[in-house]
Design a protein around this motif. Structure first.
Motif, short mmCIF file in Angstrom:
data_model
loop_
_atom_site.label_atom_id
_atom_site.label_comp_id
_atom_site.label_asym_id
_atom_site.label_seq_id
_atom_site.Cartn_x
_atom_site.Cartn_y
_atom_site.Cartn_z
N THR A 86 -0.54 -8.49 54.20
CA THR A 86 -1.74 -9.32 54.07
C THR A 86 -1.44 -10.81 53.98
OG1 THR A 86 -1.68 -9.04 51.67
CG2 THR A 86 -3.01 -7.46 52.94
N PHE A 87 -0.18 -11.17 53.96
CA PHE A 87 0.17 -12.58 53.73
C PHE A 87 -0.48 -13.49 54.76
CE2 PHE A 87 2.62 -16.00 52.01
CZ PHE A 87 2.97 -16.80 53.09
N SER A 88 -0.37 -13.14 56.04
CA SER A 88 -0.82 -14.05 57.10
C SER A 88 -2.34 -14.19 57.18
CB SER A 88 -0.28 -13.60 58.45
OG SER A 88 -0.78 -12.32 58.77
N THR A 89 -3.07 -13.36 56.45
CA THR A 89 -4.53 -13.46 56.44
C THR A 89 -5.05 -13.88 55.07
OG1 THR A 89 -4.73 -11.10 55.94
CG2 THR A 89 -4.83 -11.75 58.27
N SER A 90 -4.18 -14.37 54.23
CA SER A 90 -4.55 -14.74 52.87
C SER A 90 -4.21 -16.19 52.56
CB SER A 90 -3.82 -13.85 51.85
OG SER A 90 -4.13 -12.48 52.03
N ALA A 91 -5.15 -16.86 51.90
CA ALA A 91 -4.83 -18.18 51.36
C ALA A 91 -3.84 -18.01 50.20
CB ALA A 91 -6.09 -18.86 50.86
N MET A 92 -3.09 -19.06 49.96
CA MET A 92 -2.08 -19.03 48.91
C MET A 92 -2.18 -20.30 48.07
SD MET A 92 -0.31 -16.21 49.41
CE MET A 92 1.19 -16.53 48.43
N ALA A 93 -1.62 -20.23 46.88
CA ALA A 93 -1.68 -21.40 46.00
C ALA A 93 -0.52 -21.41 45.03
CB ALA A 93 -2.99 -21.41 45.21
N TRP A 94 -0.30 -22.58 44.45
CA TRP A 94 0.64 -22.76 43.35
C TRP A 94 -0.15 -23.21 42.12
CZ3 TRP A 94 5.64 -21.34 43.63
CH2 TRP A 94 6.21 -21.19 44.89
N ALA B 153 -2.93 -25.68 47.20
CA ALA B 153 -3.34 -24.47 47.91
C ALA B 153 -3.30 -24.71 49.41
CB ALA B 153 -4.74 -24.04 47.47
N ILE B 154 -3.26 -23.59 50.16
CA ILE B 154 -3.17 -23.67 51.61
C ILE B 154 -3.95 -22.50 52.20
CG2 ILE B 154 -1.01 -22.32 51.65
CD1 ILE B 154 -0.08 -24.22 53.91
N THR B 155 -4.64 -22.76 53.32
CA THR B 155 -5.39 -21.71 53.96
C THR B 155 -4.46 -20.71 54.64
OG1 THR B 155 -5.58 -23.08 55.94
CG2 THR B 155 -7.42 -23.14 54.37
N PHE B 156 -5.03 -19.60 55.11
CA PHE B 156 -4.24 -18.53 55.68
C PHE B 156 -3.38 -18.99 56.86
CE2 PHE B 156 -6.33 -17.39 59.73
CZ PHE B 156 -7.44 -18.22 59.67
N SER B 157 -3.91 -19.93 57.63
CA SER B 157 -3.21 -20.40 58.82
C SER B 157 -2.31 -21.61 58.54
CB SER B 157 -4.21 -20.79 59.90
OG SER B 157 -4.99 -21.90 59.46
N GLY B 158 -2.51 -22.22 57.40
CA GLY B 158 -1.78 -23.43 57.09
C GLY B 158 -2.44 -24.69 57.61
N ASP C 31 5.16 -20.23 56.14
CA ASP C 31 5.71 -19.70 57.39
C ASP C 31 5.27 -18.25 57.46
OD1 ASP C 31 7.21 -18.64 59.45
OD2 ASP C 31 9.00 -19.78 58.96
N ASN C 32 4.23 -18.00 58.23
CA ASN C 32 3.68 -16.64 58.29
C ASN C 32 4.64 -15.65 58.96
OD1 ASN C 32 1.41 -17.40 56.89
ND2 ASN C 32 0.09 -17.52 58.69
N ALA C 33 5.49 -16.15 59.81
CA ALA C 33 6.47 -15.26 60.45
C ALA C 33 7.49 -14.74 59.42
CB ALA C 33 7.19 -15.98 61.57
N LYS C 34 7.69 -15.50 58.36
CA LYS C 34 8.63 -15.11 57.31
C LYS C 34 7.95 -14.64 56.04
CE LYS C 34 12.28 -18.29 58.79
NZ LYS C 34 13.18 -19.42 58.39
N ASN C 35 6.62 -14.59 56.06
CA ASN C 35 5.86 -14.17 54.87
C ASN C 35 6.27 -15.00 53.64
OD1 ASN C 35 4.46 -12.22 56.28
ND2 ASN C 35 4.90 -10.59 54.81
N THR C 36 6.41 -16.28 53.84
CA THR C 36 6.91 -17.13 52.76
C THR C 36 6.10 -18.42 52.66
OG1 THR C 36 9.15 -16.27 53.05
CG2 THR C 36 8.93 -18.30 51.80
#
Length: 124
Positions: A28-36, A50-55, A73-78
């Motif tokens: 689900t990483f590449s379709t999820s927003a992320m944050a610190w 924070a960053i949107t799913f696509s960056g 980096d969605n290719a690295k799930n990181t």
């Protein structure tokens, strides 16, 4: 099941730099927003960036604007947090978090999964 594993952090002098990483398992990483988020000693957990799913879009709390950069980096799930010009007030336990949707929130309760936390200590 999503697991977020953090790395990076440590002790640095004021003005120095650190980079935090957050590696996600699952699909689900590449379709999820992320944050610190971070928690300073004696304080409540606070939003950092924070960053949107696509960056394509990012957002920062005012005290870190111009000094911190969130990326993924969605290719690295990181996901990453590059922290430059660090100040003693940046000291704290930093957490990465994954949102259930594509677009971020600044509210910690909106996030489903959390990393284990990593300590950042900035000496004066």
């Amino acid at each position: 099941q999503v697991q977020l594993v953090q790395s990076g952090g440590g002790l640095v002098q004021a003005g120095g730099s650190l980079r935090l990483s957050c590696a996600a398992s699952g699909h689900t990483f590449s379709t999820s927003a992320m944050a610190w988020f971070r928690r300073a000693p004696g304080n409540a957990r606070e939003f950092v960036a924070a960053i949107t799913f696509s960056g394509s879009s990012t957002y920062y709390t005012d005290p870190v604007k111009g000094r911190f950069t969130i990326s993924r980096d969605n290719a690295k799930n990181t996901m990453y947090l590059q922290m430059n010009s660090l100040k003693p007030e940046d000291t704290g336990l930093y957490y990465c978090a994954q949102h259930p949707g594509r677009y971020y929130s600044v509210i910690s309760a909106d996030y489903d999964y959390w990393g284990q936390g990593t300590q950042v200590t900035v000496s004066s």
